[in-house]
Scaffold this active site. Structure first.
Site, PDB file in Angstrom:
ATOM      1  N   CYS A   1       0.822  -1.216   0.000  1.00  0.00           N
ATOM      2  CA  CYS A   1       0.000   0.000   0.000  1.00  0.00           C
ATOM      3  C   CYS A   1       0.859   1.270   0.000  1.00  0.00           C
ATOM      4  O   CYS A   1       1.509   1.563  -0.980  1.00  0.00           O
ATOM      5  CB  CYS A   1      -0.994  -0.045   1.172  1.00  0.00           C
ATOM      6  SG  CYS A   1      -2.336   1.151   1.001  1.00  0.00           S
TER       7      CYS A   1
ATOM      8  N   HIS B   1      -3.934  -5.018   0.766  1.00  0.00           N
ATOM      9  CA  HIS B   1      -3.435  -5.401   2.096  1.00  0.00           C
ATOM     10  C   HIS B   1      -3.513  -6.915   2.298  1.00  0.00           C
ATOM     11  O   HIS B   1      -4.436  -7.422   2.931  1.00  0.00           O
ATOM     12  CB  HIS B   1      -4.241  -4.689   3.192  1.00  0.00           C
ATOM     13  CG  HIS B   1      -3.920  -3.240   3.302  1.00  0.00           C
ATOM     14  ND1 HIS B   1      -2.864  -2.772   4.063  1.00  0.00           N
ATOM     15  CD2 HIS B   1      -4.483  -2.155   2.729  1.00  0.00           C
ATOM     16  CE1 HIS B   1      -2.800  -1.457   3.953  1.00  0.00           C
ATOM     17  NE2 HIS B   1      -3.770  -1.060   3.154  1.00  0.00           N
TER      18      HIS B   1
ATOM     19  N   GLU C   1      -1.871  -8.654   4.321  1.00  0.00           N
ATOM     20  CA  GLU C   1      -1.747  -9.018   5.753  1.00  0.00           C
ATOM     21  C   GLU C   1      -3.112  -9.106   6.425  1.00  0.00           C
ATOM     22  O   GLU C   1      -3.246  -9.730   7.466  1.00  0.00           O
ATOM     23  CB  GLU C   1      -0.818  -8.021   6.475  1.00  0.00           C
ATOM     24  CG  GLU C   1      -1.453  -6.709   6.918  1.00  0.00           C
ATOM     25  CD  GLU C   1      -1.598  -5.680   5.784  1.00  0.00           C
ATOM     26  OE1 GLU C   1      -1.383  -6.028   4.593  1.00  0.00           O
ATOM     27  OE2 GLU C   1      -1.942  -4.522   6.106  1.00  0.00           O
TER      28      GLU C   1
END
Ligand code: MN
Length: 239
Positions: free
Chosen positions: A113, A217, A219
């Protein structure tokens, strides 16, 4: 050998609601967990003077740049647009120094990002400070209030890319950004775009410079979608 992964950390410096108002250095737990699950040894690098970047980079095998604040636009030659959101100049300065040093020491970089956007700036690219400045904007790239474990928009991969190898031609990602890459840095190539043309992933054109950047994202989804875990596994064990 276990790979040591340096995660560039963030700061909370204005909240009075958490940590009793204490300033804290932190990184999202999901990055730590994803790297541990991939067999890597994560170390959080707190925001420091840029002069410390060489020492930090020499201690790690690979660098991870996380998401977060907007990037101070003077680093790509612009004044702050009214739609610019929070910035942290100290973080920008330190992470720019980390990027330069990682490239110099030939350490691979995985950027998420904001991290991907900063990489582009570090290598002489520019950003849209807000997606409203992009004339072909038609896709919702800030998916709130939808939760991040849901992939909401599609991306199209370029052939001959790491991402194509991992995901094939079409994939779906979550999306939490209001800024995006404008002019691409000369040493980078675009490896995925959303259907409105926004850059969703980048890699290096130099074969000896191991760089992978994604605009979404992973994660926040790797524990519900094993495709996303592939990114961390690739980063820790192959990039
Ligand atoms: Mn997006």
């Amino acid at each position: 050998m276990t790979k040591i992964i340096g995660i560039a950390g963030n700061q909370i410096i204005q909240s009075v609601d958490v940590f009793n108002g204490n300033h804290v250095s932190y990184t999202p737990q999901a990055f730590v967990t994803a790297i541990q699950k991939s067999g890597g040894l994560p170390i959080v690098l707190p925001i420091s003077d840029g002069q410390n970047a060489a020492a930090y980079i020499s201690k790690i095998d690979k660098l991870l740049l996380a998401g977060g604040q907007d990037i101070s636009p003077d680093f790509f030659g612009e004044e702050p647009h009214p739609k610019l959101e929070e910035t942290n100049r100290n973080r920008d300065v330190f992470e720019l120094a980390l990027i330069k040093e990682a490239i110099k020491q030939k350490k691979p970089i995985f950027a998420v990002c904001r991290g991907m956007q900063l990489l582009n700036v570090a290598l002489d690219g520019t950003l849209y400070q807000d997606l409203s400045l992009y004339s072909d904007w038609t896709v919702k790239h800030g998916q709130e209030p939808t939760q991040p474990q849901f992939a909401t928009h599609s991306i199209q991969m370029e052939k001959d890319s790491i991402l194509h190898q991992l995901f094939g031609e079409k994939y779906h990602v979550n999306s939490y950004h209001h800024q995006a890459i404008n002019s691409l840095a000369p040493s980078l190539k675009i490896t995925a775009r959303s259907s409105d043309g926004i850059v969703e992933a980048i890699e290096s054109v130099e074969t000896d410079q191991r760089i992978l950047g994604v605009q979404w994202h992973p994660e926040l989804r790797f524990d519900v979608d094993k495709n996303e875990f592939k990114l961390f596994d690739y980063f820790v064990n192959q990039l």
